[in-house]
Design a protein around this motif. Structure first.
Motif, PDB file in Angstrom:
ATOM      1  N   PRO A  41       0.823  -1.248   0.014  1.00 54.47           N
ATOM      2  CA  PRO A  41      -0.014   0.094   0.078  1.00 54.47           C
ATOM      3  C   PRO A  41       0.841   1.387   0.079  1.00 54.47           C
ATOM      4  CG  PRO A  41      -0.914  -1.841   1.463  1.00 54.47           C
ATOM      5  CD  PRO A  41       0.503  -2.194   1.072  1.00 54.47           C
ATOM      6  N   ILE A  42       2.103   1.220   0.885  1.00 60.36           N
ATOM      7  CA  ILE A  42       2.824   2.674   0.654  1.00 60.36           C
ATOM      8  C   ILE A  42       3.368   2.865  -0.760  1.00 60.36           C
ATOM      9  CG2 ILE A  42       4.711   1.299   1.450  1.00 60.36           C
ATOM     10  CD1 ILE A  42       3.775   4.800   2.707  1.00 60.36           C
ATOM     11  N   ASP A  43       3.844   1.790  -1.153  1.00 61.12           N
ATOM     12  CA  ASP A  43       4.460   1.787  -2.729  1.00 61.12           C
ATOM     13  C   ASP A  43       3.347   2.403  -3.584  1.00 61.12           C
ATOM     14  OD1 ASP A  43       6.762   1.162  -1.566  1.00 61.12           O
ATOM     15  OD2 ASP A  43       6.887  -0.767  -2.205  1.00 61.12           O
ATOM     16  N   ALA A  44       2.126   1.756  -3.512  1.00 56.38           N
ATOM     17  CA  ALA A  44       1.012   2.195  -4.304  1.00 56.38           C
ATOM     18  C   ALA A  44       0.569   3.602  -4.098  1.00 56.38           C
ATOM     19  CB  ALA A  44      -0.235   1.572  -4.211  1.00 56.38           C
ATOM     20  N   LEU A  45       0.579   4.165  -2.718  1.00 57.07           N
ATOM     21  CA  LEU A  45       0.465   5.514  -2.405  1.00 57.07           C
ATOM     22  C   LEU A  45       1.491   6.656  -2.934  1.00 57.07           C
ATOM     23  CD1 LEU A  45      -1.400   7.631  -1.138  1.00 57.07           C
ATOM     24  CD2 LEU A  45      -0.655   7.176   0.971  1.00 57.07           C
ATOM     25  N   PHE A  46       2.760   5.913  -2.946  1.00 56.21           N
ATOM     26  CA  PHE A  46       4.072   7.050  -3.126  1.00 56.21           C
ATOM     27  C   PHE A  46       3.755   7.101  -4.881  1.00 56.21           C
ATOM     28  CE2 PHE A  46       8.300   7.724  -4.462  1.00 56.21           C
ATOM     29  CZ  PHE A  46       9.024   8.160  -3.490  1.00 56.21           C
ATOM     30  N   THR A  47       3.662   6.009  -5.575  1.00 62.51           N
ATOM     31  CA  THR A  47       3.688   5.983  -7.099  1.00 62.51           C
ATOM     32  C   THR A  47       2.323   7.000  -7.355  1.00 62.51           C
ATOM     33  OG1 THR A  47       4.221   3.985  -7.058  1.00 62.51           O
ATOM     34  CG2 THR A  47       3.491   4.817  -9.219  1.00 62.51           C
ATOM     35  N   ALA A  48       1.339   6.579  -6.892  1.00 57.16           N
ATOM     36  CA  ALA A  48       0.079   7.670  -7.135  1.00 57.16           C
ATOM     37  C   ALA A  48       0.197   9.032  -6.913  1.00 57.16           C
ATOM     38  CB  ALA A  48      -1.040   7.139  -6.538  1.00 57.16           C
ATOM     39  N   THR A  49       0.975   9.404  -5.730  1.00 59.78           N
ATOM     40  CA  THR A  49       0.988  10.934  -5.410  1.00 59.78           C
ATOM     41  C   THR A  49       2.162  11.322  -6.199  1.00 59.78           C
ATOM     42  OG1 THR A  49       0.800  10.123  -2.880  1.00 59.78           O
ATOM     43  CG2 THR A  49       1.967  12.115  -3.335  1.00 59.78           C
ATOM     44  N   SER A  50       3.269  10.594  -6.534  1.00 61.53           N
ATOM     45  CA  SER A  50       4.177  11.069  -7.445  1.00 61.53           C
ATOM     46  C   SER A  50       3.752  11.483  -8.978  1.00 61.53           C
ATOM     47  CB  SER A  50       5.531   9.920  -7.530  1.00 61.53           C
ATOM     48  OG  SER A  50       6.729  10.474  -8.317  1.00 61.53           O
ATOM     49  N   ALA A  51       2.621  10.494  -9.229  1.00 64.23           N
ATOM     50  CA  ALA A  51       2.323  10.939 -10.664  1.00 64.23           C
ATOM     51  C   ALA A  51       1.314  12.122 -10.362  1.00 64.23           C
ATOM     52  CB  ALA A  51       1.637   9.509 -11.076  1.00 64.23           C
ATOM     53  N   VAL A  52       0.313  12.027  -9.598  1.00 61.57           N
ATOM     54  CA  VAL A  52      -0.538  13.210  -9.510  1.00 61.57           C
ATOM     55  C   VAL A  52      -0.059  14.462  -9.195  1.00 61.57           C
ATOM     56  CG1 VAL A  52      -1.436  13.060  -7.196  1.00 61.57           C
ATOM     57  CG2 VAL A  52      -3.080  13.581  -8.996  1.00 61.57           C
ATOM     58  N   CYS A  53       0.993  14.498  -8.517  1.00 58.33           N
ATOM     59  CA  CYS A  53       1.778  15.873  -8.197  1.00 58.33           C
ATOM     60  C   CYS A  53       3.023  15.781  -9.187  1.00 58.33           C
ATOM     61  CB  CYS A  53       2.340  15.660  -6.737  1.00 58.33           C
ATOM     62  SG  CYS A  53       1.272  15.301  -5.298  1.00 58.33           S
ATOM     63  N   VAL A  54       3.083  15.071 -10.346  1.00 55.31           N
ATOM     64  CA  VAL A  54       3.664  15.367 -11.449  1.00 55.31           C
ATOM     65  C   VAL A  54       5.432  15.433 -11.087  1.00 55.31           C
ATOM     66  CG1 VAL A  54       2.123  16.009 -13.151  1.00 55.31           C
ATOM     67  CG2 VAL A  54       3.167  17.707 -11.659  1.00 55.31           C
ATOM     68  N   THR A  55       5.830  14.387  -9.948  1.00 54.96           N
ATOM     69  CA  THR A  55       7.058  14.673  -9.452  1.00 54.96           C
ATOM     70  C   THR A  55       7.879  13.662 -10.358  1.00 54.96           C
ATOM     71  OG1 THR A  55       6.034  15.023  -7.403  1.00 54.96           O
ATOM     72  CG2 THR A  55       8.709  14.257  -7.460  1.00 54.96           C
ATOM     73  N   ALA A 392      11.993  16.226  -4.256  1.00 51.78           N
ATOM     74  CA  ALA A 392      10.458  16.004  -4.061  1.00 51.78           C
ATOM     75  C   ALA A 392       9.866  17.052  -3.681  1.00 51.78           C
ATOM     76  CB  ALA A 392      10.420  15.044  -2.804  1.00 51.78           C
ATOM     77  N   PHE A 393      10.383  18.097  -3.016  1.00 48.23           N
ATOM     78  CA  PHE A 393       9.801  19.441  -2.659  1.00 48.23           C
ATOM     79  C   PHE A 393       9.481  20.328  -3.920  1.00 48.23           C
ATOM     80  CE2 PHE A 393       9.757  23.943  -1.555  1.00 48.23           C
ATOM     81  CZ  PHE A 393       8.975  23.894  -0.480  1.00 48.23           C
ATOM     82  N   GLY A 394      10.364  20.147  -4.769  1.00 51.16           N
ATOM     83  CA  GLY A 394      10.300  20.840  -5.999  1.00 51.16           C
ATOM     84  C   GLY A 394       9.519  20.093  -7.231  1.00 51.16           C
ATOM     85  N   THR A 395       9.156  18.899  -6.739  1.00 51.17           N
ATOM     86  CA  THR A 395       8.355  18.024  -7.646  1.00 51.17           C
ATOM     87  C   THR A 395       9.050  17.768  -9.013  1.00 51.17           C
ATOM     88  OG1 THR A 395       7.121  19.573  -8.781  1.00 51.17           O
ATOM     89  CG2 THR A 395       6.155  18.749  -6.790  1.00 51.17           C
ATOM     90  N   VAL A 396      10.398  17.318  -8.817  1.00 50.91           N
ATOM     91  CA  VAL A 396      11.477  17.409  -9.893  1.00 50.91           C
ATOM     92  C   VAL A 396      11.531  15.936 -10.158  1.00 50.91           C
ATOM     93  CG1 VAL A 396      13.750  17.777 -10.828  1.00 50.91           C
ATOM     94  CG2 VAL A 396      12.773  19.342  -9.038  1.00 50.91           C
ATOM     95  N   GLY A 397      11.752  15.009  -9.578  1.00 44.51           N
ATOM     96  CA  GLY A 397      11.776  13.554  -9.622  1.00 44.51           C
ATOM     97  C   GLY A 397      13.282  12.887  -9.843  1.00 44.51           C
ATOM     98  N   LEU A 398      14.059  13.860  -9.912  1.00 48.67           N
ATOM     99  CA  LEU A 398      15.637  13.399 -10.254  1.00 48.67           C
ATOM    100  C   LEU A 398      15.979  12.691  -8.654  1.00 48.67           C
ATOM    101  CD1 LEU A 398      17.126  16.259 -11.865  1.00 48.67           C
ATOM    102  CD2 LEU A 398      16.466  14.026 -12.880  1.00 48.67           C
ATOM    103  N   SER A 399      16.997  11.585  -8.811  1.00 49.13           N
ATOM    104  CA  SER A 399      17.268  10.798  -7.714  1.00 49.13           C
ATOM    105  C   SER A 399      18.701  10.506  -7.923  1.00 49.13           C
ATOM    106  CB  SER A 399      16.608   9.831  -7.175  1.00 49.13           C
ATOM    107  OG  SER A 399      16.992   9.124  -6.255  1.00 49.13           O
TER     108      SER A 399
END
Length: 451
Positions: A41-55, A392-399
């Motif tokens: 569940p935490i991974d599903a929420l992480f992925t969905a949040t990352s997608a809807v927050c365009v991160t 994450a704060f800048g919704t960039v997505g680089l890691s």
């Protein structure tokens, strides 16, 4: 607390994005969306949040962990998140330009606009249709440039991801296989740039170009557009030079021809504007380059765009404030205009609150993710965790490669950062203020020695 204060024009986006993330997580948890049939569940929420927050930060590989249906769900969440925030912030910008309370305008609708030419439904249609057209052009361009690497679904997925500044890719190594493909790089940079400029800026550019094509006399761009364009160009150029010099002797670019190094630096400078794609291994980049990338990620894109971050206008206002203070000016001057006090209050508040948020999140992650340090030397991961927080704060997505190694607590922290970063601390503060009762008195003022 009165019910009318719980749902306000400023709190609606918070509820909407939160609901979209939860529903997206439930959809991604369905076995039909998963290649192996299960996800935590935490991974599903992480992925969905990352997608809807365009991160674009991921804890599982998008291209192999999810089925085509799961990838479609992610693409839809990216589209909803990108278009949703573009529509809301663009409308807010237009309303604020009219110098009338945005709260009143959004509450009572078009009757208070005092502008017969403004049609809310037409405005929303233009935002959505214009975005879809640009994404379609990007899709066809990627498909034409590399039909094998970008089959039609892949081209559509990456075009939407790039325009919405999401950074999701169907390849585990992002875009590194196209690191020296000038055409593909240019398409992605163009989509990222247009998506990060903001609808009002792009709309003004299109109208000016159309008027010029018809032979009409065109005037100057508005103050907002001039500020966005000049600041964006400056950040891209300075970022390119800084990353190029930082990587000049770095291991990631060892043996790479100079013209390719310049292309890599330019792409990373553009993608740091909250897009999240990479054509080189970020984990191998030098500390100097990573620090400059964090600065660019924190600034992000422009108001009314799909990009996150503190925004280019905030950065320009703060720089103008510092310069004006050094010159002894009583007003903050940007270009040929002085910014009003309300604008400066928001810019300084956003910068301070954003900085505090990043610092606290980095401190907490340094505690919860102490297992990542080699042989107990936890300080060795500080820059990587700091980079992750800013991304994450800048919704960039680089890691640098830290994301999949995070504990559940660490993932929860990144989820909250992506959510706050996407909507912006100012929106949360404004929503919080809407719930408060404004005092009807003033405190006595007193001077305080500073410095």
């Amino acid at each position: 607390m009165p019910p009318k204060r719980i749902v306000t024009p400023f709190s609606l986006p918070i509820y909407a994005f939160g609901l979209a993330a939860v529903l997206g997580a439930l959809a991604l948890s369905h076995p039909a969306c998963l290649a192996d049939g299960s996800i935590r569940p935490i991974d599903a929420l992480f992925t969905a949040t990352s997608a809807v927050c365009v991160t674009g930060l991921i804890v599982v590989d998008t291209g192999t962990f999810f089925t085509p249906l799961g990838q479609t769900v992610i693409m839809v969440l990216i589209q909803l998140g990108g278009l949703g925030i573009m529509t809301y912030t663009s409308l807010a910008l237009i309303l604020l330009r009219r110098r009338i309370s945005m709260t009143d305008r959004l509450a009572v609708g078009q009757s208070l606009l005092h502008d017969p030419s403004f049609d809310l439904r037409r405005f929303i249609f233009l935002v959505i249709s214009g975005s879809l057209v640009l994404e379609a052009v990007g899709c066809l361009a990627l498909w034409a440039l590399d039909p094998r690497g970008f089959h039609f679904f892949s081209a559509a997925f990456h075009s939407i991801s790039a325009f919405c500044n999401a950074g999701f890719a169907l390849q585990s190594d992002s875009l590194t296989r196209w690191h020296n493909d000038v055409g593909v790089n240019l398409v992605f940079m163009a989509l990222i740039t247009v998506g990060g400029l903001g609808f009002t800026v792009v709309n003004e550019i299109v109208h000016k170009a159309a008027d010029k094509a018809r032979g009409k006399k065109i005037g100057r761009f508005t103050f907002h557009t001039r500020t966005v364009l000049s600041t964006s160009a400056m950040l891209v150029l300075v970022g390119t030079g800084a990353i190029f010099l930082g990587e000049l002797f770095g291991p990631a670019e060892n043996g790479v021809p100079m013209h390719e190094r310049l292309l890599h630096a330019l792409f990373q400078s553009v993608t740091c504007r909250t897009a999240g794609f990479n054509t080189v291994d970020v984990g191998m980049m030098s500390n100097v380059a990573l620090v400059f990338m964090m600065m660019l990620m924190y600034v992000g894109g422009s108001p009314g765009s799909a990009a996150g971050g503190a925004k280019t206008t905030t950065f320009r206002a703060v720089v103008g404030f510092v310069v004006s203070q050094m010159k002894g000016r009583p007003q903050t001057v940007v270009g040929n205009r002085a910014l009003d006090q309300e604008t400066m209050n928001k810019a300084i508040t956003l910068t301070i609150v954003g900085g505090i948020t990043v610092a606290l999140a980095t401190l907490v992650l340094s505690i919860t993710e102490s297992h990542l340090g080699a042989e107990g030397l936890h300080r060795g991961m500080f820059l990587e965790l700091f980079f992750e927080v800013v991304s994450a704060f800048g919704t960039v997505g680089l890691s640098t490669g830290v994301t999949p190694k995070l504990t559940d607590t660490g993932r929860a922290i990144i989820i909250m950062l992506m959510f706050v970063g996407r909507l912006g601390p100012i929106l949360f503060l404004t929503a919080l203020q809407e719930w408060q009762t404004k005092p009807r008195y003033a405190w006595p003022e007193e001077g305080l020695m500073i410095g």
